[in-house]
Design an enzyme around this catalytic site. Sequence first.
Site, mmCIF file in Angstrom:
data_model
loop_
_atom_site.group_PDB
_atom_site.id
_atom_site.type_symbol
_atom_site.label_atom_id
_atom_site.label_comp_id
_atom_site.label_asym_id
_atom_site.label_seq_id
_atom_site.Cartn_x
_atom_site.Cartn_y
_atom_site.Cartn_z
ATOM 1 N N MET A 36 0.840 -1.205 0.000
ATOM 2 C CA MET A 36 0.000 0.000 0.000
ATOM 3 C C MET A 36 0.875 1.254 0.000
ATOM 4 S SD MET A 36 -3.372 -0.965 2.146
ATOM 5 C CE MET A 36 -2.708 -0.673 3.760
ATOM 6 N N GLY A 42 11.058 -2.698 5.451
ATOM 7 C CA GLY A 42 10.315 -3.964 5.435
ATOM 8 C C GLY A 42 9.912 -4.309 4.007
ATOM 9 N N HIS A 43 9.335 -3.325 3.305
ATOM 10 C CA HIS A 43 8.975 -3.536 1.896
ATOM 11 C C HIS A 43 10.235 -3.811 1.067
ATOM 12 C CE1 HIS A 43 5.698 -0.656 3.300
ATOM 13 N NE2 HIS A 43 4.998 -1.697 2.913
ATOM 14 N N GLY A 153 5.222 -10.183 4.037
ATOM 15 C CA GLY A 153 5.934 -10.104 5.309
ATOM 16 C C GLY A 153 5.210 -10.850 6.412
ATOM 17 N N LYS A 155 5.174 -9.925 9.271
ATOM 18 C CA LYS A 155 4.575 -8.888 10.123
ATOM 19 C C LYS A 155 3.051 -9.050 10.100
ATOM 20 C CE LYS A 155 3.933 -4.561 11.736
ATOM 21 N NZ LYS A 155 3.076 -3.853 10.818
ATOM 22 N N GLN A 159 -2.367 -12.618 7.508
ATOM 23 C CA GLN A 159 -2.542 -12.400 6.066
ATOM 24 C C GLN A 159 -1.849 -13.515 5.272
ATOM 25 O OE1 GLN A 159 -2.432 -8.383 4.103
ATOM 26 N NE2 GLN A 159 -0.315 -8.943 3.779
ATOM 27 N N VAL A 182 10.975 -7.140 9.509
ATOM 28 C CA VAL A 182 12.109 -6.216 9.643
ATOM 29 C C VAL A 182 11.790 -5.225 10.763
ATOM 30 C CG1 VAL A 182 13.500 -4.458 8.491
ATOM 31 C CG2 VAL A 182 12.714 -6.476 7.217
ATOM 32 N N SER A 191 6.563 -0.193 10.129
ATOM 33 C CA SER A 191 5.202 -0.111 9.606
ATOM 34 C C SER A 191 5.003 1.280 9.033
ATOM 35 C CB SER A 191 4.203 -0.338 10.742
ATOM 36 O OG SER A 191 2.915 0.103 10.346
HETATM 37 P P1 AMP Z 1 1.547 -2.879 3.476
HETATM 38 O O1 AMP Z 1 2.105 -1.845 2.555
HETATM 39 O O2 AMP Z 1 1.559 -2.480 4.908
HETATM 40 O O3 AMP Z 1 0.240 -3.455 3.007
HETATM 41 O O4 AMP Z 1 2.578 -4.085 3.419
HETATM 42 C C1 AMP Z 1 2.957 -4.679 2.204
HETATM 43 C C2 AMP Z 1 3.790 -5.898 2.488
HETATM 44 O O5 AMP Z 1 4.945 -5.527 3.239
HETATM 45 C C3 AMP Z 1 3.042 -6.950 3.319
HETATM 46 O O6 AMP Z 1 3.376 -8.244 2.840
HETATM 47 C C4 AMP Z 1 3.602 -6.725 4.697
HETATM 48 O O7 AMP Z 1 3.546 -7.871 5.518
HETATM 49 C C5 AMP Z 1 5.039 -6.360 4.389
HETATM 50 N N1 AMP Z 1 5.627 -5.637 5.507
HETATM 51 C C6 AMP Z 1 5.153 -4.528 6.139
HETATM 52 N N2 AMP Z 1 5.939 -4.223 7.182
HETATM 53 C C7 AMP Z 1 6.924 -5.157 7.228
HETATM 54 C C8 AMP Z 1 8.038 -5.394 8.095
HETATM 55 N N3 AMP Z 1 8.305 -4.609 9.129
HETATM 56 N N4 AMP Z 1 8.826 -6.465 7.824
HETATM 57 C C9 AMP Z 1 8.558 -7.280 6.779
HETATM 58 N N5 AMP Z 1 7.540 -7.115 5.937
HETATM 59 C C10 AMP Z 1 6.722 -6.066 6.159
#
Ligand code: AMP
Length: 298
Positions: A36, A42-43, A153, A155, A159, A182, A191
């Site tokens: 998103m 993390g991404h 992730g 995290k 999901q 991460v 996050s």
């Molecule tokens: P989001 O943009 O929050 O929807 O996350 C997109 C992807 O990045 C999802 O697969 C999340 O699990 C992963 N993600 C978000 N934060 C982290 C993190 N701290 N470590 C690893 N993966 C992450």
Amino acid sequence: MRIAATIKEARAFIAELRTERAGAESGNVVGFVPTMGYLHEGHASLLRRARQECGIVVLSIFVNPIQFGPNEDLDRYPRSEEADLALAEREGVDVVFLPSVEEMYPQERRTTVTVTGLTDVLCGASRPGHFDGVATVVSKLFHIIKPDRAFFGAKDAQQVAVLQQMVVDLNMDVEIVPCPIVREADGLALSSRNVYLSAEQRSEALVLSRSLREATARIESSTDVTPRQIVESVRQAIEVSPLAEIDYVQMLSFPALAPLKHEEDLSELRKSGASVILALAVKFGSTRLIDNAIISLK
Ligand code: AMP
């Protein structure tokens, strides 16, 4: 790096790359990282893993309205397209799919992907409809991108469990690859929502990773501890923070997300080498943070 705003462009770019790179090893394997946006390390870790394993790396950035509840943060979800594209470029992404809401949902939607059971607990219980929104948009993205591997992730561990179930149930020809969480050097899980935290909230939020770490060590070192004792100790540690409001702290089997016998020690599970998840969601002001530890009982 090519940027696709429409489904048609994304499909054309990926088809072109598949033909171009067909000869090389893993050349036409498509690795996909759905996000998103408001990208962080993390991404980036998911993109790096995809880059290592796949000849073609596709990133999507789409703040998916149907996975947000009516009183959630859709309107204020942080965005920064320019910085996201710079990060994508640095990580060697081939195609960024950046659709508008109208592109993804051009007509009244009458189809929803619902994964049952796994979505009744944890975030599924606190955020009704959230995983319908996630499963539906990820199905749509899989149909658009047609990835061989998709990187997610841990995290968002629930999901991962939900999407693994979905691809098996619906025979989707894609491998879900879970990747480690991460964290900042002080333990806070990265996050996009961390940007909402005040300095004081951020400092108190360290209790989440600290209590998960301590609980993991306890599960790994003592044979007679029960799930109820673990959950209670995490709750107590978090309740010390006056700014923290607990949504849930739960310990379940993983990836089935089934309840454990709360008064029994983990010896039965240890014999079978099962894994458990200790997961929590805690609000600091209006910011809801999640974190978890997946512990193998081997
Ligand atoms: P989001 O943009 O929050 O929807 O996350 C997109 C992807 O990045 C999802 O697969 C999340 O699990 C992963 N993600 C978000 N934060 C982290 C993190 N701290 N470590 C690893 N993966 C992450």
